[in-house]
Design an enzyme around this catalytic site. Structure first.
Site, PDB file in Angstrom:
ATOM      1  N   ASP A  78      -2.333  11.595  20.406  1.00 33.73           N
ATOM      2  CA  ASP A  78      -3.303  10.733  21.083  1.00 33.73           C
ATOM      3  C   ASP A  78      -2.704   9.360  21.387  1.00 33.73           C
ATOM      4  O   ASP A  78      -1.617   9.024  20.927  1.00 33.73           O
ATOM      5  CB  ASP A  78      -4.576  10.586  20.234  1.00 33.73           C
ATOM      6  CG  ASP A  78      -4.282  10.169  18.799  1.00 33.73           C
ATOM      7  OD1 ASP A  78      -3.118  10.273  18.365  1.00 33.73           O
ATOM      8  OD2 ASP A  78      -5.219   9.748  18.096  1.00 33.73           O
TER       9      ASP A  78
ATOM     10  N   ASP B  59       0.832  -1.202   0.000  1.00 34.85           N
ATOM     11  CA  ASP B  59       0.000   0.000   0.000  1.00 34.85           C
ATOM     12  C   ASP B  59       0.863   1.247   0.000  1.00 34.85           C
ATOM     13  O   ASP B  59       2.043   1.211   0.346  1.00 34.85           O
ATOM     14  CB  ASP B  59      -0.984   0.017   1.166  1.00 34.85           C
ATOM     15  CG  ASP B  59      -0.311   0.004   2.524  1.00 34.85           C
ATOM     16  OD1 ASP B  59       0.721   0.663   2.687  1.00 34.85           O
ATOM     17  OD2 ASP B  59      -0.825  -0.672   3.431  1.00 34.85           O
TER      18      ASP B  59
ATOM     19  N   ASP C 176       0.465   5.580   0.856  1.00 33.88           N
ATOM     20  CA  ASP C 176      -0.329   6.716   1.329  1.00 33.88           C
ATOM     21  C   ASP C 176       0.158   7.969   0.608  1.00 33.88           C
ATOM     22  O   ASP C 176       1.331   8.352   0.735  1.00 33.88           O
ATOM     23  CB  ASP C 176      -0.168   6.902   2.840  1.00 33.88           C
ATOM     24  CG  ASP C 176      -0.774   5.753   3.639  1.00 33.88           C
ATOM     25  OD1 ASP C 176      -1.631   5.046   3.083  1.00 33.88           O
ATOM     26  OD2 ASP C 176      -0.383   5.560   4.790  1.00 33.88           O
TER      27      ASP C 176
ATOM     28  N   LEU D 153       1.652   1.679  12.353  1.00 30.00           N
ATOM     29  CA  LEU D 153       2.024   2.916  13.039  1.00 30.00           C
ATOM     30  C   LEU D 153       2.355   2.642  14.497  1.00 30.00           C
ATOM     31  O   LEU D 153       3.350   3.164  15.031  1.00 30.00           O
ATOM     32  CB  LEU D 153       0.883   3.932  12.930  1.00 30.00           C
ATOM     33  CG  LEU D 153       1.079   5.245  13.690  1.00 30.00           C
ATOM     34  CD1 LEU D 153       2.343   5.965  13.240  1.00 30.00           C
ATOM     35  CD2 LEU D 153      -0.153   6.142  13.542  1.00 30.00           C
TER      36      LEU D 153
ATOM     37  N   ASP E 122      -3.952   4.828  -0.776  1.00 27.66           N
ATOM     38  CA  ASP E 122      -4.843   5.615   0.082  1.00 27.66           C
ATOM     39  C   ASP E 122      -4.534   7.094  -0.086  1.00 27.66           C
ATOM     40  O   ASP E 122      -3.364   7.496  -0.149  1.00 27.66           O
ATOM     41  CB  ASP E 122      -4.654   5.228   1.548  1.00 27.66           C
ATOM     42  CG  ASP E 122      -5.225   3.849   1.860  1.00 27.66           C
ATOM     43  OD1 ASP E 122      -6.016   3.338   1.038  1.00 27.66           O
ATOM     44  OD2 ASP E 122      -4.884   3.295   2.911  1.00 27.66           O
TER      45      ASP E 122
END
Length: 297
Positions: free
Chosen positions: A215, A49, A51, A166, A101
C-alpha cells in the site's frame, strides 16, 4: 529491554498453554530492532521501542480483536502501566524507558501472513519480507543504515506529523539506487539522500510498501501535511549544503542542529579552510552524530 521481551514471551506462552492450548504462540523480532536492520533510534524523549511479533501457525476460530485481547490479557500486570490495545498491536509501556509492541499474526500454508487489526479484521502483511528487502539493499559500509537513523532522528526532532520510521526507511532505500555513497562521509550521503527523496516526491508523492500489502503510506496525507514534509525536506537540503560548504565547524554544527536537534554536538569554533584536505576533514568531523546518539545498544 531484551529481558523484558523474554519475560513477556514467557507470560504469553504460559497463559496460552493454560487458557488457549489449541493456540501455540511463536515470536519474531521485527522492524528497526531486527538484527538485519539495526536502524533503531532513541527518541529525543529518550524512549526506545521494540516490535516483537506474536505468530500463530493456524487459522483462528476467533476474531482478530479477540486474539489481540488474549495477548493483552496474558501480559497484563507485567508492568505497572496496563498494556495499551492499539489498532495493530498490544503496547507494553515501561515508563520513561522503552516500549515493546506486540503485533499479532496468523499464517497458514500457501497464504500470506495476516495481521490482526483491532475492530477491523485481518490484513495481508509480511514484516519478515520487508526486513529481507532492506537487508539486500544495505551496503558494506552501512551508509544506508546510518542515513535511515539520521532521517528517523530528524523526523523525531521535528515531529509536527512528520513521516514514520517505516516511510523514511523505504524512501532512503529507494534513493540509494541513485546515489554514489562516499565512504565515511555521512554529511554528503545524508544530503544526497535528502535531495533524491525530494526529487522523487516532486514527481510523484507516494511511498509504496515494497512487499505485501504493497500500500501507499502517503495515501492519507492531506495537502497541508504533504506541503509540510516537502518544505521540511527543502529546508534540510539547503542547510545541509550550507553545512558541507561551511569552513567553520561551529557554524556548520549549528546548521545541522536546526534539523537533528541538540544531540548533534557543537563543532570547534575554528576555521579548517586552509586547503581542501583540511576543509574536507572538518566536514567529516562535523558528522560524528551516529557515534551513537540514536543507536540502540
Amino acid at each position: 529491554m531484551s529481558g523484558s521481551k523474554d519475560g513477556l514471551r514467557k507470560r504469553i506462552r504460559d497463559d496460552f498453554k493454560k487458557n488457549h492450548p489449541e493456540y501455540e504462540p511463536k515470536f519474531h523480532i521485527q522492524g528497526s530492532a531486527s538484527p538485519k536492520m539495526r536502524t533503531g533510534i532513541r527518541t529525543k524523549d529518550d524512549i526506545c521501542d521494540l516490535d516483537d511479533g506474536v505468530y500463530f501457525l493456524r487459522q483462528p476460530d476467533v476474531t482478530a480483536t479477540t486474539l489481540q485481547t488474549w495477548v493483552k490479557d496474558a501480559v497484563k500486570g507485567y508492568t505497572d502501566t496496563d498494556p495499551d490495545h492499539r489498532k495493530k498491536c498490544i503496547r507494553n509501556i515501561f515508563v520513561n524507558d522503552y516500549e515493546i509492541d506486540q503485533p499479532v499474526y496468523y499464517k497458514v500454508d500457501g497464504k500470506n501472513y495476516q495481521l490482526a487489526i483491532k475492530d477491523t479484521g485481518w490484513e495481508d502483511s509480511d514484516p519478515k519480507a520487508l526486513i529481507d528487502w532492506f537487508h539486500k539493499r544495505k551496503d558494506k559500509n552501512d551508509q544506508l543504515v546510518k542515513a535511515v537513523k539520521y532521517l528517523k532522528g530528524w523526523c523525531d526532532n521535528i515531529r509536527n506529523k512528520m513521516p514514520s520510521g517505516l516511510v523514511m526507511t523505504i524512501l532512503a532505500s529507494n534513493a540509494k539506487a541513485n546515489i554514489t555513497y562516499t565512504s565515511d562521509r555521512d554529511d554528503i550521503t545524508l544530503r544526497d539522500t535528502l535531495k533524491n527523496i525530494k526529487a522523487s516526491l516532486d514527481i510523484k508523492f507516494e511511498c509504496i510498501v515494497p512487499v505485501v500489502p504493497g500500500d501507499d503510506l502517503f495515501k492519507d496525507y492531506d495537502q497541508a501535511r504533504k506541503d509540510n514534509f516537502l518544505n521540511a525536506l527543502q529546508n534540510f537540503i539547503d542547510d545541509a549544503n550550507g553545512a558541507i560548504n561551511e569552513d567553520n565547524e561551529r557554524k556548520a554544527s549549528k546548521l545541522w542542529q536546526k534539523h537533528l536537534g541538540n544531540r548533534f554536538p557543537d563543532g570547534n569554533d575554528n576555521d579548517e579552510s586552509k586547503n581542501k584536505s583540511e576543509a574536507s576533514l572538518a566536514a567529516l568531523k562535523r558528522t560524528a552524530i551516529v557515534s551513537q546518539p540514536w543507536a540502540r545498544k
